[in-house]
Each structure stands twice: as structure tokens, then as C-alpha cells.
Design a protein around this motif. Structure first.
Motif, PDB file in Angstrom:
ATOM      1  N   SER A  66       0.853  -1.111   0.002  1.00 22.63           N
ATOM      2  CA  SER A  66      -0.014  -0.026   0.048  1.00 22.63           C
ATOM      3  C   SER A  66       0.888   1.303  -0.058  1.00 22.63           C
ATOM      4  O   SER A  66       0.343   2.402  -0.588  1.00 22.63           O
ATOM      5  CB  SER A  66      -0.844  -0.016   1.050  1.00 22.63           C
ATOM      6  OG  SER A  66      -0.345  -0.080   2.356  1.00 22.63           O
ATOM      7  N   LYS A 112       2.978   5.932  -2.060  1.00 20.34           N
ATOM      8  CA  LYS A 112       2.387   4.978  -2.852  1.00 20.34           C
ATOM      9  C   LYS A 112       2.869   4.877  -4.209  1.00 20.34           C
ATOM     10  O   LYS A 112       2.885   5.666  -4.839  1.00 20.34           O
ATOM     11  CB  LYS A 112       0.907   5.186  -2.838  1.00 20.34           C
ATOM     12  CG  LYS A 112      -0.022   3.930  -3.279  1.00 20.34           C
ATOM     13  CD  LYS A 112      -1.410   4.246  -3.268  1.00 20.34           C
ATOM     14  CE  LYS A 112      -2.387   4.357  -2.045  1.00 20.34           C
ATOM     15  NZ  LYS A 112      -2.319   2.945  -1.497  1.00 20.34           N
ATOM     16  N   ARG A 118      -3.932  -1.208  -2.733  1.00 17.74           N
ATOM     17  CA  ARG A 118      -4.886  -0.376  -1.941  1.00 17.74           C
ATOM     18  C   ARG A 118      -4.485  -0.187  -0.541  1.00 17.74           C
ATOM     19  O   ARG A 118      -3.656  -1.108   0.042  1.00 17.74           O
ATOM     20  CB  ARG A 118      -6.180  -1.226  -2.054  1.00 17.74           C
ATOM     21  CG  ARG A 118      -7.305  -0.368  -1.542  1.00 17.74           C
ATOM     22  CD  ARG A 118      -8.645  -1.169  -1.367  1.00 17.74           C
ATOM     23  NE  ARG A 118      -9.380  -0.449  -0.205  1.00 17.74           N
ATOM     24  CZ  ARG A 118      -9.709   0.940  -0.051  1.00 17.74           C
ATOM     25  NH1 ARG A 118      -9.594   1.529  -1.161  1.00 17.74           N
ATOM     26  NH2 ARG A 118     -10.176   1.351   1.081  1.00 17.74           N
ATOM     27  N   GLY A 150      -4.901   7.463  -6.036  1.00 15.79           N
ATOM     28  CA  GLY A 150      -5.104   7.064  -4.395  1.00 15.79           C
ATOM     29  C   GLY A 150      -5.185   7.864  -3.598  1.00 15.79           C
ATOM     30  O   GLY A 150      -4.400   7.927  -2.548  1.00 15.79           O
ATOM     31  N   GLN A 190     -14.197  10.479  -1.023  1.00 12.37           N
ATOM     32  CA  GLN A 190     -13.208  10.463  -1.637  1.00 12.37           C
ATOM     33  C   GLN A 190     -13.038  11.538  -2.822  1.00 12.37           C
ATOM     34  O   GLN A 190     -14.136  11.606  -3.397  1.00 12.37           O
ATOM     35  CB  GLN A 190     -12.896   9.127  -2.023  1.00 12.37           C
ATOM     36  CG  GLN A 190     -13.855   8.424  -2.978  1.00 12.37           C
ATOM     37  CD  GLN A 190     -13.426   7.026  -3.364  1.00 12.37           C
ATOM     38  OE1 GLN A 190     -12.475   6.557  -2.712  1.00 12.37           O
ATOM     39  NE2 GLN A 190     -14.311   6.387  -4.139  1.00 12.37           N
ATOM     40  N   ALA A 209      -7.280   3.897   1.091  1.00  8.82           N
ATOM     41  CA  ALA A 209      -7.031   4.746  -0.212  1.00  8.82           C
ATOM     42  C   ALA A 209      -6.946   3.813  -1.340  1.00  8.82           C
ATOM     43  O   ALA A 209      -6.505   2.545  -1.374  1.00  8.82           O
ATOM     44  CB  ALA A 209      -5.702   5.408  -0.224  1.00  8.82           C
ATOM     45  N   ASP A 210      -7.480   4.170  -2.671  1.00 10.57           N
ATOM     46  CA  ASP A 210      -7.580   3.072  -3.683  1.00 10.57           C
ATOM     47  C   ASP A 210      -6.074   3.015  -4.224  1.00 10.57           C
ATOM     48  O   ASP A 210      -4.940   3.693  -3.919  1.00 10.57           O
ATOM     49  CB  ASP A 210      -8.381   3.784  -4.753  1.00 10.57           C
ATOM     50  CG  ASP A 210      -9.783   3.342  -4.614  1.00 10.57           C
ATOM     51  OD1 ASP A 210     -10.013   2.435  -3.774  1.00 10.57           O
ATOM     52  OD2 ASP A 210     -10.784   4.199  -5.149  1.00 10.57           O
ATOM     53  N   PRO A 211      -5.966   2.065  -5.024  1.00 14.15           N
ATOM     54  CA  PRO A 211      -4.575   1.842  -5.506  1.00 14.15           C
ATOM     55  C   PRO A 211      -4.127   2.786  -6.390  1.00 14.15           C
ATOM     56  O   PRO A 211      -5.008   3.499  -6.838  1.00 14.15           O
ATOM     57  CB  PRO A 211      -4.879   0.347  -6.354  1.00 14.15           C
ATOM     58  CG  PRO A 211      -6.235  -0.184  -6.096  1.00 14.15           C
ATOM     59  CD  PRO A 211      -7.068   0.934  -5.381  1.00 14.15           C
ATOM     60  N   ASN A 212      -2.723   2.682  -6.566  1.00 12.22           N
ATOM     61  CA  ASN A 212      -2.122   3.869  -7.559  1.00 12.22           C
ATOM     62  C   ASN A 212      -2.109   3.053  -8.848  1.00 12.22           C
ATOM     63  O   ASN A 212      -1.047   2.385  -9.028  1.00 12.22           O
ATOM     64  CB  ASN A 212      -0.851   4.227  -6.945  1.00 12.22           C
ATOM     65  CG  ASN A 212      -0.056   5.215  -8.004  1.00 12.22           C
ATOM     66  OD1 ASN A 212      -0.631   5.493  -9.007  1.00 12.22           O
ATOM     67  ND2 ASN A 212       1.079   5.681  -7.660  1.00 12.22           N
TER      68      ASN A 212
END
Ligand SMILES: O=C(O)CCC(=O)C(=O)O
Length: 293
Positions: A66, A112, A118, A150, A190, A209-212
Motif C-alpha cells: 500500500s 504509494k 490499496r 489513490g 473521496q 486509499a484506492d490503488p495507484n
């Protein structure tokens, strides 16, 4: 630049109310572009050095994928200190917490990596052996962060729900929390962040946080502040024992935390606030986390 970081910034009553109600607040255009330019390079350099010691992304745990986490940069690099000890940011923290003075708990770069995973839902206070909920993190993106890179996301009002607080940050924490309907019903906030925007979130607020999904690292600096006068409590988990050892070595259980590692960074009494000249010389602190599986 130093002037920007130490300039007074007024916090509106509705921002304090939102922080209390929702557990977090997004503040737009708090830092000037020149400030962001200055510190994005410093933090990106620390992250690049750190990445050289890490195993490849695909060999890491969910947590390890993450972000790369580097702690207390201020102990190692004098050039990050004006940001970490920014009176502007610390005074906003005090205003949001509605306290007269705040101390620094620690700082932390959270990068990230490109294609990084994530950040599972979690809350931070679980890791802190501190006897108050008057603890807040400022999350400072050091460039624009679009949705696909993210930006931080928050479960609105989750600081008021005592559910899942005992879970370490992991895939399991995320799955277990979401099984509960009270949690599933919370709105998620978000939104993309522009360089200069910051968020402040409380210790019990769930965030992730969402993935990069981009080819560029998401470079973020954070500082954690707590109300002056807060006491050290007996650590009850492995995480809290580690935090006590690293961040609160000279403080005694039951007594107000006041070690040199946790100086007052904002107070209505200017004489109480640490100055950059008061700080010890940078040392070889190794705050790198092993991100292996
Ligand atoms: O930057 C992230 O992805 C997570 C940040 C976080 O957990 C925090 O600042 O407490």
C-alpha cells in the motif's frame, strides 16, 4: 516559503464543526505552490532511497504494497524541518481539536509507489498509547493526486462507531469491517486532491486509499499531533508497545507526555513553542519499515 509555513491560517467555525461531525476535513489551498515544490523533491528522494531496500511489490503483504513508509524524517534531515514544524499546520490542528496547544507525535512520509496497492481501511488510534482522542493527522499530497492515484478516502462519521477498532491494518481488517451493516451504510468521502490541499483526520476515523493505477509515485507527507497534556497509557498491543519504545521513550505511564521527541509545535503562548534552533542535530535514525511479506 518559511513565511508560508508559519503564516497564520484562520479556521472557519463550519470547518471545526465538520471535523467534529465527520471525523475529518479537507482544506483547499492551504500551502503555496513554492512550498509544495520545495518539499516534494525532499520526500521523493527519501522514498527512492527507501525503495532500494524493499523487496518487489508482488512479494509484499497487502499492507506492504500500500505504501513505502518512512518515519520521523525530521530526525534525519534538517531540510524537512520547516514543514514538519510548520506553525500554520500545527495551529490548524489545534483549532480543529479545539485545544490550546499541540505536540508532535511523529512525522511520516507515505509514498504509494507506481502501481502500488490499496491502503486497507483502518484507524490509527489503535496504534497509539495516548489517553485522549484529541489526536490528528495532517495528510499533505506533494503534487496533484487524481482519483486513479489513490487520494485518501474517509468513512464519514466512523470515528463515532466503536466497530473494528481493534484490527491491525490488513486485508482482513477491511473484510471484517465491511461485513457489518452499520459500517457498510456509512458514506465514503473521496475526492481528487490538488497540490496545496490537505486533509486532517482524527485518530478513530476509518480511512483508506484506492490503488495507484498510474506510473508515477504518489508522494505524501504527514504529521501527527496530539493535545498538550495528554498522558501516556500502559500499552496493550504489540503496535502500542512499539510506538511507546520509538516515539515516547522518555515518558512515564500516567504522566503527561513531554519528551524532547514530542515538542510543543503550537501554543497560544509563543514562548512554549519549539524553534528550529532548539532541535538536536540530525542523527542516523532508521525509520524504515520492512515491507516484506
Ligand atoms: O496514504 C495512505 O494511503 C494512507 C494514509 C494513512 O493511513 C494515514 O495518514 O493515517
Amino acid at each position: 516559503m518559511a513565511a508560508d509555513l508559519d503564516r497564520a491560517h484562520s479556521v472557519a467555525a463550519d470547518e471545526v464543526a465538520a471535523f467534529d461531525r465527520d471525523g475529518f476535513v479537507r482544506l483547499r489551498r492551504v500551502l503555496a505552490p513554492a512550498t509544495i515544490d520545495r518539499y516534494s523533491g525532499v520526500v521523493a528522494q527519501v522514498a527512492e532511497e527507501s525503495a532500494q531496500h524493499q523487496v518487489p511489490l508482488e512479494q509484499r503483504s497487502v499492507y506492504g504494497r500500500s505504501f513505502v513508509q518512512e518515519m520521523n524524517l525530521w530526525q534525519r534531515r534538517a531540510d524537512i524541518r520547516p514543514l514538519v514544524f510548520s506553525r500554520k499546520l500545527a495551529s490548524i490542528a489545534a483549532a480543529l481539536l479545539e485545544v490550546a496547544a499541540v505536540r508532535l507525535y511523529h512525522d511520516q512520509a507515505l509514498v504509494k509507489e507506481a502501481r502500488g496497492g490499496r491502503t486497507p481501511w483502518h484507524c490509527d488510534q489503535y496504534y497509539w498509547p495516548i489517553d485522549t482522542d484529541r489526536v490528528v493527522t495532517v495528510w499533505i499530497p506533494l503534487h496533484d493526486v487524481p482519483a486513479e492515484q489513490g487520494p485518501l478516502q474517509f468513512a464519514v462519521g466512523s470515528h463515532r462507531i466503536d466497530l473494528g477498532r481493534e484490527l491491525d491494518i490488513s486485508e482482513e481488517s477491511e473484510q471484517r469491517i465491511f461485513r457489518h451493516h452499520r459500517w457498510r451504510d456509512l458514506p465514503i468521502d473521496q475526492s481528487a486532491m490538488a497540490a496545496g490541499d490537505v486533509t486532517f483526520h482524527q485518530g478513530w476515523t476509518f480511512h483508506g486509499a484506492d490503488p495507484n493505477d498510474t506510473d508515477d509515485a504518489r508522494v505524501v507527507m504527514t504529521m501527527i499531533y496530539f493535545a498538550d497534556g495528554a498522558r501516556l497509557i500502559e500499552p496493550t498491543t504489540g503496535g502500542q508497545r512499539l510506538d511507546r519504545q520509538i516515539w515516547l521513550p522518555d515518558s512515564e505511564v500516567g504522566k503527561p507526555i513531554d519528551s524532547w521527541l514530542n515538542p510543543v509545535v503550537w501554543s497560544g503562548d509563543p514562548a512554549a513553542v519549539v524553534t528550529l534552533e532548539d532541535l538536536p542535530d540530525p542523527g542516523p535514525f532508521l525509520g524504515t519499515f520492512d515491507l516484506g511479506g
